[in-house]
Design a protein around this motif. Structure first.
Motif, short mmCIF file in Angstrom:
data_model
loop_
_atom_site.label_atom_id
_atom_site.label_comp_id
_atom_site.label_asym_id
_atom_site.label_seq_id
_atom_site.Cartn_x
_atom_site.Cartn_y
_atom_site.Cartn_z
N GLY A 55 7.71 1.19 3.08
CA GLY A 55 7.48 2.90 2.60
C GLY A 55 6.43 2.56 1.00
N GLY A 56 6.30 3.80 1.57
CA GLY A 56 4.95 3.42 0.26
C GLY A 56 4.26 5.08 1.03
N ASN A 57 2.79 4.83 -0.11
CA ASN A 57 1.81 5.93 0.52
C ASN A 57 0.83 5.29 1.36
N CYS A 58 0.84 3.60 1.61
CA CYS A 58 -0.46 2.89 2.23
C CYS A 58 -0.47 2.79 3.12
N SER A 59 -0.82 2.58 4.28
CA SER A 59 -1.66 2.54 5.49
C SER A 59 -1.26 1.11 5.94
N LEU A 60 -0.74 0.46 6.71
CA LEU A 60 -1.52 -1.20 7.49
C LEU A 60 -2.05 0.02 8.08
N LEU A 61 -3.61 -0.72 8.22
CA LEU A 61 -4.25 -0.48 9.12
C LEU A 61 -3.92 -0.18 11.13
N GLY A 62 -3.80 -0.04 12.47
CA GLY A 62 -3.34 0.13 13.71
C GLY A 62 -1.95 -0.25 13.53
N SER A 63 -1.52 0.63 12.78
CA SER A 63 0.28 0.77 13.13
C SER A 63 0.40 2.23 12.10
N GLY A 64 1.67 2.25 11.92
CA GLY A 64 2.18 3.09 11.67
C GLY A 64 3.22 2.89 10.49
N VAL A 65 2.92 1.62 10.12
CA VAL A 65 3.88 1.29 9.33
C VAL A 65 2.96 1.92 7.66
N LYS A 66 4.60 1.82 6.64
CA LYS A 66 3.55 2.69 5.09
C LYS A 66 4.04 1.18 4.60
N LEU A 67 3.43 1.70 3.13
CA LEU A 67 3.45 0.09 2.36
C LEU A 67 3.16 0.38 0.56
N SER A 68 3.48 -0.23 -0.07
CA SER A 68 3.14 -0.12 -1.02
C SER A 68 1.59 -0.58 -1.26
N PRO A 69 0.56 -0.57 -2.75
CA PRO A 69 -0.81 -0.74 -2.42
C PRO A 69 -1.28 -2.38 -2.36
N ARG A 70 0.20 -2.83 -3.05
CA ARG A 70 -0.07 -4.66 -3.27
C ARG A 70 0.22 -5.16 -1.96
N ASP A 71 1.29 -5.00 -1.08
CA ASP A 71 1.29 -5.46 0.45
C ASP A 71 0.79 -4.49 1.41
N ALA A 72 0.28 -3.53 1.31
CA ALA A 72 -1.04 -2.83 2.34
C ALA A 72 -2.49 -3.78 1.54
N ALA A 73 -2.72 -4.12 0.49
CA ALA A 73 -3.85 -4.93 0.30
C ALA A 73 -3.40 -6.20 0.79
N PHE A 74 -2.20 -6.89 0.47
CA PHE A 74 -2.24 -7.74 1.00
C PHE A 74 -2.09 -8.10 2.43
N LEU A 75 -1.50 -7.09 3.56
CA LEU A 75 -1.81 -7.42 4.72
C LEU A 75 -2.96 -6.73 5.65
N ASN A 76 -3.39 -5.84 4.72
CA ASN A 76 -4.49 -5.42 5.95
C ASN A 76 -5.85 -6.81 5.24
N GLY A 77 -5.45 -7.14 4.41
CA GLY A 77 -6.75 -8.71 3.83
C GLY A 77 -6.45 -9.57 4.95
#
Length: 452
Positions: A55-77
Motif C-alpha cells: 500500500g502506498g504511491n510508490c512502485s516496486l518496479l517489475g511488479s504490481g506492488v505499491k509501497l511506502s517511499p521508504r519500503d520502495a527505496a529499500f526493496l528496489n535497491g
C-alpha cells in the motif's frame, strides 16, 4: 564552510545541468531500471517481500506492488543489485546509480514529479556520493568497507532533499544524519547481504532527508570532524584543503560524464570485467575450444583481487565473483546471464575443469595506478595444450567511457532483462519513454509502465 555546508549549498542551488550530463543520466537510469525490474525475479527479494506491508504511491518496479517511499527505496535497491547488473564507477569504487536511484525515484513518484526533475535529483545524488567517494573510497576499500554502503546514503539524502525543496541548512542536516546511518562489510560479498546493503543505503538516505525536513539537526562537521565520518571510516584528515577542493568542484564537470563510469556487460562483479573482455576476445579471435586449454592466468592489482572473493564458487551468489566460472560458461556456449548462475552449471564437470584451470595472480605493479584506471588493468594469458600462448592487457572494461557501450547495445541489454518480466512490447515502450525522460510530465506514468 564545512564540507556538508558546501555540498548543501550546491544541492539547494545546483549548477547547470548540462546536456551531456542529462544524456548520461538517462543512460544510467535506463540501465538501472532494467536491473531493478529483472531483480524482482531474484531469490533475495522473494524471501523478504512477504514481510512488507503493501500500500502506498510508490512502485516496486517489475511488479504490481505499491509501497511506502521508504519500503520502495529499500526493496528496489535490493532488486537492482541482486544480479550485479548495475553500473559501477571509479570515484566511489562502487555502484553509483543503484545506491541513489531507488530513493530519488520513490520520492519523485510520491510527489509525482516530472521526468526532468527526477533526472536533476539523480544527478545531484550521484554527484554528492561521488565527490565523497573521491575522498574516502580507496582507503575504505582497503579497510574492508563496502564503499557503496558508505557513500550512497549521503547521495540519496541529497537527491531526496532536492526533491523536497529543502533549504541549504536542512540539506546539510540531511547529509550529516545520513553520515550516522552508513555501513556495509566487504566480508558479506558473495552473500545475499551484499544487495541488502544497497537497499539499506537508499532507505537511509530517504529517511535522513525526511528527518531533516522535520527539523532534526546534525553537526556541521559530521563529515570532516575529529570523530566524523571521513576519519572514522577512512582514517583521513584534511591538512591541505584537498577535501574542500573536491566538494567545491561539484557539478563543474559532472562525475557521471567522467571516464570512470561503467555500464556492465556481464552480471558479475566489476573486477571480473576487464579479464573477461580479454578472455572472450582471445577465445573468439583464435577459435579456442575448451579442450584446447592448459591454463588461464589472470593478473591484477591487489585492490581488484580483493573483490574476487570466491574464485571457486559453490553457489550463485559466489559465482558472480569467479572469472573461471564465467569463462567456463562462455567456452561452452552458455549465455552470460544471471539465470545461468546456478549450482547445476557450477558443478558441471566441464565448467569445473575450466574453473580449476583458471589461476588468479596479484600484479604489484597495478596496486597503485592513475585514478582514472580504477582498480587497475588486467593481464590475461591463455596457454594451450599444444604450447601456443595468447596474451592481452585491458586497462578499461567495455562499457567504460574509454570503450563505451553504444546506445543500441544498451537498448539490447534493457530489452533482454526488462523484457523477461514485462514482455517485449511493454519493455520497448518503457525504453522509449525513459529515452525521452526529460520530456515526460509524470514519473508515475513511467513507473506504471514498469509493471507486467
Amino acid at each position: 564552510m564545512t564540507l556538508s555546508e558546501i555540498l548543501a549549498r550546491s544541492v539547494a542551488d545546483p549548477p547547470e545541468f548540462t546536456e551531456k550530463a542529462v544524456y548520461y543520466a538517462k543512460r544510467a537510469i535506463i540501465d538501472t531500471f532494467a536491473a531493478m525490474i529483472v531483480g524482482t525475479t531474484g531469490q533475495t527479494l522473494k524471501l523478504i517481500l512477504p514481510d512488507y506491508q503493501k500500500g502506498g504511491n510508490c512502485s516496486l518496479l517489475g511488479s504490481g506492488v505499491k509501497l511506502s517511499p521508504r519500503d520502495a527505496a529499500f526493496l528496489n535497491g535490493i532488486s537492482g543489485h541482486d544480479y550485479e547488473l548495475d553500473d559501477t564507477g571509479i570515484s566511489g569504487q562502487g555502484h553509483p546509480s543503484v545506491v541513489v536511484l531507488p530513493a530519488v525515484l520513490a520520492q519523485a513518484e510520491e510527489q509525482d514529479a516530472d521526468g526532468l526533475t527526477l533526472i536533476k535529483a539523480f544527478l545531484i545524488a550521484q554527484e554528492v556520493e561521488n565527490r565523497i567517494g573521491r575522498i574516502i573510497a580507496w582507503e575504505c576499500h582497503e579497510k574492508g568497507w563496502h564503499t557503496s554502503g558508505l557513500e550512497g546514503a549521503l547521495g540519496a539524502s541529497a537527491g531526496v532533499s532536492y526533491l523536497l525543496g529543502l533549504d541549504s541548512k536542512k540539506v546539510q542536516n540531511a547529509i550529516g544524519i545520513a553520515a550516522s546511518f552508513v555501513s556495509g562489510l566487504r566480508e558479506n560479498f558473495g552473500i545475499m547481504t551484499k544487495c541488502v546493503h544497497i537497499g539499506k543505503t537508499n532507505e537511509d538516505g530517504l529517511r535522513a532527508a525526511y528527518l531533516a525536513k522535520a527539523g532534526i539537526d546534525s553537526s556541521p562537521t559530521a563529515l570532516e570532524g575529529k570523530e566524523g565520518y571521513i576519519f572514522e571510516y577512512a582514517g583521513l584528515r584534511d591538512d591541505t584543503g584537498k577535501f574542500t577542493a573536491i566538494v567545491e568542484n561539484f557539478g563543474k564537470d559532472w562525475d557521471i560524464c567522467e571516464v570512470g563510469f561503467d555500464i556492465k556487460r556481464y552480471p558479475s562483479c566489476s573486477s571480473t570485467h576487464r579479464p573477461m573482455d580479454s578472455i572472450t576476445e582471445l577465445i573468439d579471435e583464435n577459435s579456442i575450444k575448451p579442450e584446447d586449454i592448459e591454463r588461464i592466468d589472470v593478473s591484477m592489482g591487489l585492490p581488484a583481487m580483493r573483490d574476487l572473493v570466491t574464485p571457486d564458487p559453490k553457489n550463485a551468489q559466489e559465482a558472480k565473483f569467479s572469472v573461471g566460472f564465467l569463462t567456463g560458461l562462455y567456452l561452452h556456449g552458455i549465455p552470460l546471464t544471471p539465470f545461468s548462475f546456478t549450482e547445476e552449471n557450477i558443478f558441471r564437470p566441464e565448467i569445473q575443469n575450466i574453473i580449476k584451470r583458471t589461476f588468479m595472480h596479484i600484479n604489484e605493479e597495478y596496486n597503485d595506478v592513475p585514478d582514472d584506471q580504477g582498480l587497475g588493468p588486467a593481464d590475461v594469458r591463455i596457454v594451450l595444450k599444444d604450447g601456443r600462448e595468447f596474451f592481452r592487457k585491458r586497462v578499461f572494461a567495455v562499457g567504460m567511457m574509454a570503450d563505451p557501450m553504444s546506445d543500441e547495445d544498451l537498448r539490447k541489454k534493457f530489452m533482454t532483462y526488462a523484457g523477461i518480466v514485462l514482455g517485449t512490447e511493454r519493455a520497448a515502450a518503457l525504453y522509449d519513454a525513459l529515452s525521452d525522460l526529460e520530456n515526460q510530465p509524470s514519473v508515475r506514468r513511467i513507473t506504471e509502465m514498469a509493471r507486467p
